[in-house]
Design an enzyme around this catalytic site. Structure first.
Site, PDB file in Angstrom:
ATOM      1  CG  ASP A 110       1.271  -8.126   6.956  1.00 32.86           C
ATOM      2  OD1 ASP A 110       0.887  -8.669   8.111  1.00 32.86           O
ATOM      3  OD2 ASP A 110       1.447  -7.200   6.601  1.00 32.86           O
ATOM      4  NE  ARG A 162      11.854  -3.358   3.344  1.00 30.40           N
ATOM      5  CZ  ARG A 162      10.570  -3.500   3.347  1.00 30.40           C
ATOM      6  NH1 ARG A 162       9.853  -3.995   2.489  1.00 30.40           N
ATOM      7  NH2 ARG A 162      10.016  -2.981   4.167  1.00 30.40           N
ATOM      8  N   GLY A 171       0.888  -1.063  -0.043  1.00 32.25           N
ATOM      9  CA  GLY A 171       0.026   0.135  -0.011  1.00 32.25           C
ATOM     10  C   GLY A 171       0.888   1.118  -0.018  1.00 32.25           C
ATOM     11  CG  ASP A 194       0.275   8.947   3.589  1.00 32.67           C
ATOM     12  OD1 ASP A 194       0.588   7.987   3.825  1.00 32.67           O
ATOM     13  OD2 ASP A 194       0.542  10.219   4.365  1.00 32.67           O
ATOM     14  N   GLY A 195       0.153   6.410   1.471  1.00 28.73           N
ATOM     15  CA  GLY A 195       1.313   5.806   0.512  1.00 28.73           C
ATOM     16  C   GLY A 195       2.632   6.436   0.815  1.00 28.73           C
ATOM     17  CG  ASP A 200       7.455  -3.690   7.177  1.00 30.92           C
ATOM     18  OD1 ASP A 200       7.724  -2.528   7.021  1.00 30.92           O
ATOM     19  OD2 ASP A 200       6.058  -4.214   6.790  1.00 30.92           O
ATOM     20  NE  ARG A 202       5.026  -8.454   1.630  1.00 32.93           N
ATOM     21  CZ  ARG A 202       5.598  -7.310   2.360  1.00 32.93           C
ATOM     22  NH1 ARG A 202       4.965  -7.320   3.569  1.00 32.93           N
ATOM     23  NH2 ARG A 202       5.846  -6.477   1.577  1.00 32.93           N
TER      24      ARG A 202
HETATM   25  P1  AMP Z   1       2.636  -2.630   7.891  1.00 27.45           P
HETATM   26  O1  AMP Z   1       2.105  -2.438   9.263  1.00 27.45           O
HETATM   27  O2  AMP Z   1       3.698  -1.401   7.554  1.00 27.45           O
HETATM   28  O3  AMP Z   1       3.274  -3.670   7.497  1.00 27.45           O
HETATM   29  O4  AMP Z   1       1.457  -2.452   6.979  1.00 27.45           O
HETATM   30  C1  AMP Z   1       0.476  -2.974   6.819  1.00 27.45           C
HETATM   31  C2  AMP Z   1      -0.520  -2.385   5.517  1.00 27.45           C
HETATM   32  O5  AMP Z   1      -0.922  -1.207   5.771  1.00 27.45           O
HETATM   33  C3  AMP Z   1       0.233  -2.948   4.484  1.00 27.45           C
HETATM   34  O6  AMP Z   1      -0.598  -3.397   3.397  1.00 27.45           O
HETATM   35  C4  AMP Z   1       0.712  -1.423   4.062  1.00 27.45           C
HETATM   36  O7  AMP Z   1       0.974  -1.230   2.695  1.00 27.45           O
HETATM   37  C5  AMP Z   1      -0.292  -0.598   4.481  1.00 27.45           C
HETATM   38  N1  AMP Z   1       0.033   0.649   4.730  1.00 27.45           N
HETATM   39  C6  AMP Z   1       0.736   1.187   5.951  1.00 27.45           C
HETATM   40  N2  AMP Z   1       1.070   2.563   5.803  1.00 27.45           N
HETATM   41  C7  AMP Z   1       0.250   3.065   4.781  1.00 27.45           C
HETATM   42  C8  AMP Z   1       0.235   4.118   4.141  1.00 27.45           C
HETATM   43  N3  AMP Z   1       0.830   5.273   4.913  1.00 27.45           N
HETATM   44  N4  AMP Z   1      -0.419   4.278   3.217  1.00 27.45           N
HETATM   45  C9  AMP Z   1      -1.017   3.256   2.522  1.00 27.45           C
HETATM   46  N5  AMP Z   1      -0.906   1.992   2.943  1.00 27.45           N
HETATM   47  C10 AMP Z   1      -0.331   1.835   4.176  1.00 27.45           C
HETATM   48 MG    MG Z   2       4.534  -4.716   6.350  1.00 24.12          MG
END
Ligand code: AMP
Ligand code: MG
Length: 474
Positions: free
Chosen positions: A257, A179, A92, A125-126, A267, A186
């Site tokens: 994940d 990275r 995301g 916001d990606g 991560d 995963r």
């Molecule tokens: P994480 O906790 O970083 O492993 O992320 C869990 C999920 O949330 C994954 O699908 C990420 O891509 C999504 N995600 C985390 N932060 C953001 C963000 N700021 N914008 C969009 N997707 C996010």
């Molecule tokens: Mg993650």
């Protein structure tokens, strides 16, 4: 200058299209500024000769590398988050940017974090905060130095955007991170195709994963392949838990994940290092039940392996998968001994003596509440470390029944330190650590004065520690 002869593109992922990823576009950033360039990691993949403009072109503007993926791919995956299944996951805020061979001939991925929205952003916001990027640099550098198999941070470019986050003083600065990972397959990548009830795609993913990242399984006959694959993942995951334990590292978010089938740690969000031994120590402020506390990481990883096995059951036989899972506990114990011996710089002897060293080390760390890293710093090399430990600033901690039991176990193991004890690092007053306050103290000058000097110096110190310890996880 184009990448050097060490650059060997290997864009294997598109062979899996469609259904495993989505073509996406990177965001465009207003003011890209290079903040961190990992020359050492770049050298492993032949990208060390890029000049700063070229580096920014590829890792700031995210323009494709030559003969590599020409369009970034947001990878599809699901996963259990805090034990609840979430089918709305996926890349995301990142994507697969490139794949290439490293010095050892392994297929390595360049993946991004903070590179813009994708179909999986779901209202996010990606983006990645600059502080989040700095934290990921520090986690990866520390873990590598402490002998943990980890992704590396190749590049951090500040984007010039500002972000609002509820868990950081806002507005806050943004960055895009690249990275270097040993695959991005995963546990949740398999889970997605099991959830979609597609044995055909599960099989395709398995063969692709084995061909790309498990060359040791290349000759395994088909009926045995799935259990042997799981068995290998079980072993690598058990090794990873042992490495985290001996590094005093709490990952914080051990969702399926965030688990790579190669057994590489990656991560890094709300990670912490332990100040002192405490099995209940919890890293993530949102982990209210302490599901991923320091002392529960083995259970969490085992739980995740069970979910991976469930995902694989439609292309295998349950008893064979169960047999692989049941090896986890013994392997975790064996890896814990191996990793402890490595961290203490001593040789293994008998299984019973190695096990006794494990038990007495943690009994002493627990009852004394000695700073965690201090044990490994002061006693590296076993008996050979005695004069140093007894002359050091923690000498008075080394007394009492729990210490004596630890000392006796330790001294029953011959030194494996060799000339590593002669490294100037062992003449320092304190080990290099990265507790939360130390991390904040490196961030503060960046936030206040845009002063990157302390961070650069910390990275030099961490690498120097890595050189002294000589623990190579790869
Ligand atoms: P994480 O906790 O970083 O492993 O992320 C869990 C999920 O949330 C994954 O699908 C990420 O891509 C999504 N995600 C985390 N932060 C953001 C963000 N700021 N914008 C969009 N997707 C996010
Ligand atoms: Mg993650």
């Amino acid at each position: 200058m184009p990448p050097g002869p060490g650059y060997r593109p290997a864009p294997v992922w598109p062979a899996l299209q469609p259904n495993f990823s989505d073509v996406v576009r990177p965001a465009t950033f207003p003011r890209p500024t290079l903040r961190f360039r990992n020359h050492r990691a770049a050298a492993e993949i032949g990208l060390d000769a890029l000049d700063e403009a070229e580096w920014l072109h590829h890792f700031g503007a995210l323009s494709p590398l030559p003969r590599n993926l020409q369009e970034p791919l947001a990878l599809r995956y699901h996963g259990h988050q805090f034990q609840s299944y979430n089918p709305w996951l996926g890349d995301g805020r990142g994507f697969l940017f490139a794949q290439l061979l490293d010095d050892a001939g392994r297929v390595m991925d360049l993946g991004t974090k903070g590179s813009g929205t994708t179909p999986f952003s779901r209202g996010g916001d990606g983006r990645l905060t600059l502080k989040g990027a700095v934290r990921e640099i520090l986690a990866t550098e520390m873990l590598q130095a402490l002998g943990v198999r980890t992704s590396r941070t190749l590049s951090v470019v500040e984007t010039g955007e500002s972000l609002v986050r509820h868990d950081e003083p806002s507005p806050t600065r943004a960055a895009v991170l690249v990275r270097l990972s040993w695959s991005h397959v995963r546990f949740g990548t398999f889970q997605r195709h099991a959830w979609e009830r597609s044995p055909q795609r599960l099989r395709a993913l398995l063969h692709f994963t084995v061909d790309s990242w498990f060359p040791e399984l290349a000759e395994v006959p088909e009926p045995d392949l799935v259990p042997r694959f799981l068995d290998t993942v079980v072993d690598r995951s058990a090794a990873l838990v042992a490495q985290w334990t001996m590094a005093g590292f709490v990952h914080g978010v051990l969702n399926t994940d965030n688990m790579n089938v190669t057994g590489e740690s990656f991560d890094y969000g709300p990670w912490r290092f332990l100040p002192t031994y405490d099995p209940d120590f919890t890293a993530a402020y949102f982990d209210h039940g302490s599901l991923y506390a320091f002392g529960k990481q083995a259970d969490a990883v085992f739980w995740n392996l069970c979910r991976l096995a469930e995902a694989l059951v439609s292309i295998s036989e349950a008893p064979a998968l169960e047999a692989a899972l049941t090896t986890f506990e013994d392997r975790a114990r064996a890896h814990a001994c191996t990793q402890l011996l490595a961290r203490l710089g001593v040789q293994g002897t008998t299984e019973a003596a190695d096990q006794a060293l494990l038990t007495t080390s943690f009994a002493f760390l627990g009852s004394s509440q000695l700073p965690y890293e201090r044990l490994f710093f002061d006693w590296f090399g076993g008996e050979a470390a005695r004069p140093r430990a007894e002359a050091g600033s923690f000498a008075r901690w080394y007394a009492g029944a729990d210490f004596e039991a630890f000392r006796a176990s330790l001294f029953a193991h011959p030194s494996a330190a060799g000339d590593r004890l002669a490294h100037p690092y062992f003449g320092d007053e304190h080990p290099r650590t990265m507790l939360i306050d130390e991390m904040e103290a490196l961030w503060a000058p960046i936030a206040q004065d845009d002063d990157w000097g302390p961070l650069d110096e910390a990275i030099r110190q961490i690498r120097r520690m890595g050189e002294a310890l000589g623990l190579t996880p790869l």
